[in-house]
Design a protein around this motif. Structure first.
Motif, short mmCIF file in Angstrom:
data_model
loop_
_atom_site.label_atom_id
_atom_site.label_comp_id
_atom_site.label_asym_id
_atom_site.label_seq_id
_atom_site.Cartn_x
_atom_site.Cartn_y
_atom_site.Cartn_z
N ALA A 199 -13.04 20.99 -52.25
CA ALA A 199 -14.09 21.75 -51.56
C ALA A 199 -13.78 23.25 -51.48
O ALA A 199 -14.59 24.07 -51.91
CB ALA A 199 -14.35 21.18 -50.17
N LEU A 200 -12.64 23.61 -50.94
CA LEU A 200 -12.31 25.03 -50.81
C LEU A 200 -12.01 25.66 -52.16
O LEU A 200 -12.32 26.82 -52.40
CB LEU A 200 -11.14 25.24 -49.84
N VAL A 201 -11.43 24.89 -53.06
CA VAL A 201 -11.17 25.38 -54.41
C VAL A 201 -12.51 25.72 -55.08
O VAL A 201 -12.64 26.78 -55.70
CB VAL A 201 -10.37 24.34 -55.23
N ASN A 202 -13.48 24.85 -54.94
CA ASN A 202 -14.79 25.10 -55.53
C ASN A 202 -15.45 26.33 -54.92
O ASN A 202 -16.08 27.13 -55.62
CB ASN A 202 -15.70 23.88 -55.41
N LEU A 203 -15.33 26.49 -53.60
CA LEU A 203 -15.88 27.68 -52.95
C LEU A 203 -15.22 28.95 -53.47
O LEU A 203 -15.90 29.94 -53.77
CB LEU A 203 -15.72 27.59 -51.43
N THR B 252 -7.57 32.25 -45.95
CA THR B 252 -7.70 31.39 -44.78
C THR B 252 -9.18 31.12 -44.55
O THR B 252 -9.98 32.07 -44.47
CB THR B 252 -7.09 32.06 -43.53
N TRP B 253 -9.53 29.85 -44.47
CA TRP B 253 -10.92 29.40 -44.32
C TRP B 253 -11.09 28.70 -42.97
O TRP B 253 -10.22 27.98 -42.52
CB TRP B 253 -11.25 28.39 -45.41
N VAL B 254 -12.24 28.91 -42.35
CA VAL B 254 -12.64 28.19 -41.15
C VAL B 254 -14.10 27.78 -41.34
O VAL B 254 -14.95 28.65 -41.61
CB VAL B 254 -12.48 29.04 -39.86
N ASP B 255 -14.35 26.50 -41.24
CA ASP B 255 -15.71 25.98 -41.39
C ASP B 255 -16.38 26.45 -42.68
O ASP B 255 -17.56 26.81 -42.69
CB ASP B 255 -16.57 26.34 -40.17
N GLY B 256 -15.63 26.50 -43.76
CA GLY B 256 -16.19 26.82 -45.07
C GLY B 256 -16.43 28.29 -45.35
O GLY B 256 -17.04 28.63 -46.37
N VAL B 257 -15.95 29.18 -44.48
CA VAL B 257 -16.06 30.61 -44.74
C VAL B 257 -14.68 31.26 -44.60
O VAL B 257 -13.81 30.77 -43.89
CB VAL B 257 -17.08 31.34 -43.82
N ASN C 158 -5.07 22.50 -44.36
CA ASN C 158 -5.21 23.26 -43.12
C ASN C 158 -6.01 24.54 -43.30
O ASN C 158 -5.78 25.54 -42.62
CB ASN C 158 -3.86 23.58 -42.48
N GLY C 159 -6.96 24.53 -44.25
CA GLY C 159 -7.83 25.69 -44.44
C GLY C 159 -7.18 26.85 -45.15
O GLY C 159 -7.61 28.01 -44.98
N VAL C 160 -6.17 26.58 -45.99
CA VAL C 160 -5.46 27.65 -46.71
C VAL C 160 -5.54 27.36 -48.21
O VAL C 160 -5.22 26.26 -48.65
CB VAL C 160 -3.98 27.74 -46.28
N THR C 161 -5.97 28.38 -48.96
CA THR C 161 -5.90 28.29 -50.42
C THR C 161 -4.96 29.37 -50.93
O THR C 161 -4.80 30.42 -50.32
CB THR C 161 -7.28 28.43 -51.10
N PHE C 162 -4.35 29.06 -52.07
CA PHE C 162 -3.46 30.00 -52.75
C PHE C 162 -3.97 30.15 -54.17
O PHE C 162 -4.25 29.15 -54.85
CB PHE C 162 -2.03 29.46 -52.78
N GLY C 163 -4.09 31.38 -54.61
CA GLY C 163 -4.50 31.62 -55.99
C GLY C 163 -3.64 32.67 -56.66
O GLY C 163 -3.33 33.70 -56.05
N ALA C 164 -3.24 32.37 -57.90
CA ALA C 164 -2.60 33.37 -58.76
C ALA C 164 -3.68 33.80 -59.74
O ALA C 164 -4.32 32.96 -60.37
CB ALA C 164 -1.41 32.78 -59.47
N LEU C 165 -3.92 35.11 -59.82
CA LEU C 165 -5.04 35.63 -60.60
C LEU C 165 -4.59 36.76 -61.51
O LEU C 165 -3.54 37.37 -61.29
CB LEU C 165 -6.11 36.16 -59.64
#
Length: 139
Positions: free
Chosen positions: A9-13, A109-114, A80-87
């Motif tokens: 979900a968060l990866v797709n966002l 850091t994401w909360v409720d999809g934002v 826990n609402g955390v994504t990590f990206g190497a770009l």
């Protein structure tokens, strides 16, 4: 090679946000942010608070390039609402014939999809460690 968790979900966002950035569609990009979100650039020791400030930063950043694209090397939902990206940013500065390549990482850091916070790092390992600490803090 891209790595993803089994919870997309968060990866797709975040992928959708990067697609909007690559189209230079700031309205679409900013729709992923909470009104009071913070974008921190750790290496520069600066941050931008609120969507208006993030838009101004993004306009200036994108405006300094005639060609601009960000590609994902790695994108993980750490929980826990955390994504990590190497770009990797690949761009041609305005008025230049040369291209630049900039590898960096973001901890989001994401909360409720934002997004409530993005922290950008020059050091990928430092970012990964910060992301892992943040996941533990948010338990």
């Amino acid at each position: 090679m891209s790595h993803e968790s089994t919870t997309p979900a968060l990866v797709n966002l975040q992928r959708s946000l990067l697609e909007a950035l690559n189209r230079h569609d700031l309205d679409a990009m900013l729709s992923f942010f909470a009104p009071n979100a913070v974008w921190e650039v750790v290496a520069l020791g600066t941050s931008f608070e609120g969507v208006t400030a993030i838009r101004a930063f993004s306009e200036e950043w994108l405006g300094s390039y005639e060609e601009f694209e960000v590609d994902l090397e790695e994108l993980l939902d750490l929980g826990n609402g955390v994504t990590f990206g190497a770009l990797v940013q690949k761009a041609r500065p305005a008025g230049s014939v040369g291209h630049v390549r900039y590898r960096f990482a973001q901890v989001v850091t994401w909360v409720d999809g934002v997004i409530v916070r993005i922290a950008g790092y020059n050091d990928i390992d430092q970012a990964r460690a910060a992301a892992e600490r943040l996941v533990e803090e948010r338990v």
